[in-house]
Design an enzyme around this catalytic site. Structure first.
Site, PDB file in Angstrom:
ATOM      1  CG  ASP A 193       8.370  -8.659   3.620  1.00 41.10           C
ATOM      2  OD1 ASP A 193       8.882  -9.061   4.314  1.00 41.10           O
ATOM      3  OD2 ASP A 193       7.322  -7.582   4.459  1.00 41.10           O
ATOM      4  N   GLY A 251       1.771 -11.847   9.297  1.00 44.25           N
ATOM      5  CA  GLY A 251       3.270 -11.515   9.322  1.00 44.25           C
ATOM      6  C   GLY A 251       3.744 -12.390   8.156  1.00 44.25           C
ATOM      7  CB  SER A 302     -10.106  -9.269  -3.200  1.00 43.10           C
ATOM      8  OG  SER A 302     -10.452  -8.620  -1.796  1.00 43.10           O
TER       9      SER A 302
END
Ligand code: GLA
Length: 380
Positions: A165, A117, A60
Site C-alpha cells: 500500500d 480495501g 476530517s
C-alpha cells in the site's frame, strides 16, 4: 501544489494522496512475493495551515481532534484509534527529523471510500508524512515516506501488513501499474493499456478493519508454513520466500503442514505465478488471459485463503457471467470492500446499472461503482 502558499501571513501546504487498486498478487506482499498495484484518482486532499501557538487541530469528515503540541501527541497514550494513528505518523517522522513547534490546522477532504480495501489508511499516513516533510522542509526521502506509513500501520494501528500500500500510494506513475518485488523491494513500471477494457470497482459497502480481522492470523499461518518448508528445500536451489517455492516441493511435503495451513501455502504459490503471467498477458495485450487470472485469483482467495465474504463472492461470481466481462475478483485485504472487474467499455453502463440492482435485490445494500483511472502517486 506542494509549494507553501502565503495565506495572509500564514503559510499553507496542500497534498493529494491517492488510494490504490491491486490488479493481482493478493496477500503475498507480506510473504515476499510480487504484487501489481497502482494509485487511483480517488483520494484525499490534505491542507495544512500554520497557526499561532504549538497546537495541532485535525479536521476530517469523521471528526475533529486537537492536541496541545506535536511533542504532547508523541508522548501521549492514545485512547482512540485516530489518535493512535496520528501519534504513529508524528512519532515515525520524529525518528527521522526533529519536530518543530509550529502549530497546524489540518483539513482532510476526499472521495476515497473508507474500509473499502482501497488503502485509505496508507494514503492518509503517507499524505500526512508528506505534509510534515513540507512543513519542516526536511530532507525526507521517498523511502522515508513509505517507511512512515508502514510503521504507522504495523506499530500503531496493529495490522501486520506488507509494503504494497505505501509503495503504491507514494511511487505510482500515471497509466502504469507498479510491479513490486517484496523480497528486495525493487520496482518496475508496467504500462497499463487495456485496449477497449476498463477496470471498474464495485464497492459492496461491507466495511472491514484489518487490524480486527483474521488478517494477522493468515500472516502467522503462512509464516509457520514457510518455517516448516524452508529446511526441506534442496540444498542446491535458492528460494528466498514461500511464494517462490517450486510447486512439487510443496506437494511432496504437504503432509508436514496442518490441514488448515496447506491451502494458504498452495494459494501463495499459485498467486505468485498468476502475477508473473498477468504481467506477460498485459504486455502481450492478451486481455482474455488476464481475465482468467483474475477469476482464478478470486477462486483462490475465497476457497483456499478464505478472506472473502458472501457479498464479494456473490458479486464476483455474478460479474464473471456478464457479457463483456473478462474477469472479476475481490480486491485488497478482503472481508468486505470492493470487487475489481475487467469490463468492455461498451458494456460498462448496463453492467453498472445491473450490478447495483442485483446487489440491492440480494443483500438490501446500496453498492457503489467506480471506474478506475491510474494516476501518479504522492511523489510519483
Ligand atoms: C492490505 C494490506 C496489504 C496487503 C493486502 C492484501 O491492503 O495492507 O499489505 O497485504 O491487504 O493483498
Amino acid at each position: 501544489m506542494n509549494e507553501p502558499k502565503n495565506n495572509g501571513n500564514k503559510r499553507t501546504w496542500e497534498v493529494f494522496a491517492p488510494g490504490r487498486i491491486n490488479l493481482i498478487g493478493e496477500h503475498i506482499d507480506y510473504q515476499g512475493g510480487w504484487v501489481l498495484p497502482g494509485a487511483i484518482s480517488l483520494g484525499q486532499w490534505i491542507k495544512a495551515t500554520e497557526i499561532d501557538g504549538p497546537s495541532l487541530h485535525v479536521k476530517s469528515p469523521l471528526g475533529t481532534w486537537t492536541y496541545a503540541s506535536a511533542d504532547q501527541l508523541c508522548a501521549s497514550n492514545p485512547q482512540d484509534k485516530p489518535s493512535a494513528f496520528f501519534k504513529g505518523i508524528w512519532s515515525s517522522f520524529q525518528k527521522r527529523h526533529p519536530l518543530s513547534s509550529v502549530g497546524l490546522e489540518i483539513e482532510i477532504r476526499g472521495n476515497l471510500p473508507l474500509g473499502a480495501g482501497l488503502s485509505a489508511s496508507a494514503s492518509l499516513s503517507a499524505g500526512l508524512g508528506q505534509i510534515l516533510h513540507l512543513v519542516h522542509n526536511s530532507p525526507l526521502s521517498e523511502q522515508d515516506l513509505i517507511q512512515i506509513a508502514y510503521e504507522t500501520e504495523r506499530e500503531f494501528v496493529g495490522t501486520q501488513c506488507g509494503y504494497m500500500d505505501p509503495y503504491a500510494v507514494v511511487k505510482s506513475k500515471a497509466d502504469h501499474l507498479l510491479l513490486l518485488n517484496n523480497s528486495d523491494l525493487s520496482t518496475q513500471y508496467i504500462p497499463c493499456d487495456l485496449g477497449p477494457y476498463q477496470l471498474v470497482l464495485f464497492h459492496t459497502k461491507v466495511t472491514h478493519e484489518l487490524a480486527h480481522s483474521p488478517y494477522n492470523e493468515k500472516r502467522a499461518a503462512v509464516e509457520r508454513a514457510w518455517e516448516l518448508l524452508k529446511p526441506l528445500i534442496p540444498k542446491d536451489s535458492v528460494v528466498e520466500a514461500l511464494p517462490y517455492l517450486p510447486l512439487e516441493v510443496l506437494e511432496r511435503h504437504r503432509d508436514k503442514l496442518s490441514p488448515a495451513d496447506y491451502p494458504l501455502a498452495r494459494f501463495t504459490l499459485d498467486e505468485q505465478l498468476r502475477v508473473e503471467k498477468a504481467v506477460n498477458a498485459i504486455n502481450a495485450k492478451d486481455f482474455s488471459a488476464l481475465g482468467v487470472l483474475l477469476n482464478q485469483s478470486h477462486q483462490g482467495l475465497s476457497a483456499l485463503y478464505q478472506v472473502s465474504c458472501p457479498e464479494l463472492d456473490f458479486m464476483a461470481d455474478w460479474s464473471q457471467r456478464q457479457p463483456g466481462v473478462l474477469g472479476a475478483r475481490m480486491m485488497g485485504g478482503g472481508f468486505g470492500g470492493c470487487t475489481l472487474n475487467l469490463v468492455h467499455q461498451n458494456e460498462l453502463s448496463p453492467w453498472a446499472k445491473e450490478a447495483l440492482n442485483v446487489y440491492h435485490n440480494k443483500f438490501g445494500l446500496q453498492g457503489e461503482v467506480y471506474p478506475v483511472r491510474l494516476v501518479h502517486g504522492i511523489l510519483g
